[in-house]
Enzyme design. Structure first.
Site, PDB file in Angstrom:
ATOM      1  N   LEU A  75       0.867  -1.175   0.000  1.00  0.00           N
ATOM      2  CA  LEU A  75       0.000   0.000   0.000  1.00  0.00           C
ATOM      3  C   LEU A  75       0.903   1.224   0.000  1.00  0.00           C
ATOM      4  O   LEU A  75       1.980   1.206   0.595  1.00  0.00           O
ATOM      5  CB  LEU A  75      -0.900   0.033   1.240  1.00  0.00           C
ATOM      6  CG  LEU A  75      -1.930  -1.090   1.395  1.00  0.00           C
ATOM      7  CD1 LEU A  75      -2.688  -0.909   2.716  1.00  0.00           C
ATOM      8  CD2 LEU A  75      -2.907  -1.109   0.232  1.00  0.00           C
ATOM      9  N   ASP A  76       0.470   2.280  -0.667  1.00  0.00           N
ATOM     10  CA  ASP A  76       1.239   3.514  -0.622  1.00  0.00           C
ATOM     11  C   ASP A  76       1.373   3.989   0.820  1.00  0.00           C
ATOM     12  O   ASP A  76       0.538   3.669   1.679  1.00  0.00           O
ATOM     13  CB  ASP A  76       0.544   4.607  -1.439  1.00  0.00           C
ATOM     14  CG  ASP A  76       0.470   4.276  -2.922  1.00  0.00           C
ATOM     15  OD1 ASP A  76       1.325   3.496  -3.386  1.00  0.00           O
ATOM     16  OD2 ASP A  76      -0.426   4.793  -3.593  1.00  0.00           O
ATOM     17  N   LYS A  77       2.392   4.779   1.078  1.00  0.00           N
ATOM     18  CA  LYS A  77       2.644   5.299   2.424  1.00  0.00           C
ATOM     19  C   LYS A  77       1.391   5.899   3.049  1.00  0.00           C
ATOM     20  O   LYS A  77       1.059   5.615   4.205  1.00  0.00           O
ATOM     21  CB  LYS A  77       3.756   6.344   2.373  1.00  0.00           C
ATOM     22  CG  LYS A  77       3.991   7.070   3.688  1.00  0.00           C
ATOM     23  CD  LYS A  77       5.018   8.175   3.543  1.00  0.00           C
ATOM     24  CE  LYS A  77       5.184   8.957   4.847  1.00  0.00           C
ATOM     25  NZ  LYS A  77       6.156  10.061   4.701  1.00  0.00           N
TER      26      LYS A  77
END
Length: 325
Positions: free
Chosen positions: A149-151
């Site tokens: 998942l993106d940050k």
């Protein structure tokens, strides 16, 4: 005459690893085999070691990364520390474990937590936390992380606890047998059909290599990407939608929503605007469904909305009924 102290100082940061190629690695490229052997180093760094003659097979230096290894080959690697190798260290941190058994972990990742070490984030990542949570994860590439998942995206991730399970999960994701659903709040009220299928390739933006974009595969490199977008509710300023992934390209939902003219709230990379109470892209991985890779039992997990996401829904008077999705 060489000073022994100078020799010790010069070699103090050098480590030699000696391993034997396993039957499962037979026929692999040398650089790919090394990624499994020393997963704390990137493939590009290991390729550099090969080119420098610092990797030997059966006591003979091999300078081609494409060299095919054989089961039983003896490998010697001369390693020197790099920021990325030092990054693969256990760090105690609170992890919200939704499910756990001997084979998998399901984590509810908070927004702001980087999943994997990378330039600018060599510590404090989910990988570091996993290494501290389960000491055996050090023996698995990427500590068992099979998708990211993106940050600034919150929500559910599945993590493998053995190499066998990791391989099975990677195959299941590639075969689209793992269902991943997200909730998102985007700018501009929704118009038109209640469900839209966005089937548009995603690749590096030819005009800005730091972001992704919908691309024409005849002109730019990219990969097929497909997202179902389901309308949930409207507000004067935007809309609330559910996004169902069929593929898992980098920034896929963010790019596809922007391509529809609905960039995610606070997603400044793709045209979104920060609003009070929501300083990160309004995207949450709310549902994860898979067949257990060992037991064969179907598993479904739901992650409640984080506080900032709930606050945005309240501020914009957007309604959400989890039971109806």
């Amino acid at each position: 005459m060489t000073d022994p102290d100078e020799v010790e100082e010069a070699t103090a940061d050098v480590e030699w690893r000696k391993v034997t190629i396993s039957t499962s690695q037979h026929g692999e490229r040398l650089d790919r085999a090394l990624v499994d052997i020393v997963p704390e180093f990137s493939r590009s760094y290991l390729q550099q070691l090969i080119e420098l003659g610092l990797v030997s097979l059966n006591a003979k230096p091999i300078r081609k990364a494409s060299h095919r290894v054989k089961a039983g080959d003896g490998v010697t690697i001369e390693l020197r520390p790099t920021p990325q190798s030092q990054a693969f260290k256990p760090e105690e941190m609170p992890l919200q474990v939704v499910y756990e058994d001997a084979h998998i972990l399901v984590i509810n990742k908070p927004a702001g937590l980087v999943v994997h070490p990378a330039p600018g984030n060599w510590s404090g990542t989910l990988l570091n936390g996993l290494l501290a949570y389960d000491k055996t994860s050090a023996s698995i590439p990427r500590a068992g992380i099979v998708h990211r998942l993106d940050k600034d995206t919150s929500g559910l991730m599945v993590v493998a606890r053995t190499r066998l399970v990791m391989d099975a999960l990677v195959q299941a994701i590639a075969a689209r047998e793992v269902s991943r659903q997200y909730l998102a709040v985007a700018h501009r009220p929704w118009m038109g059909a209640k469900t839209v299928c966005v089937d548009a390739p995603v690749g590096r933006d030819p005009r800005n290599r730091l972001r992704m974009a919908v691309v024409d595969l005849e002109r730019s490199p990219g990969k097929a990407a497909k997202t179902d977008v389901v309308f949930l509710d409207n507000a004067d300023a935007g809309c609330f939608v559910r996004c169902i992934l069929h593929t898992g390209r980098t920034h896929q939902i963010r790019v596809h929503m922007a391509s529809l003219g609905h960039p995610l709230v606070a997603d400044v990379v793709y045209g979104g605007v920060i609003v009070p109470g929501m300083a990160r892209q309004a995207l949450h991985a709310c549902r994860l469904a898979l067949v257990h890779p060992i037991t064969g039992v179907p598993l479904v997990f739901e992650a409640p909305l984080p506080a900032d996401f709930r606050g945005l829904l309240d501020t914009w008077s957007l309604r959400y009924n989890p039971s109806k999705g």
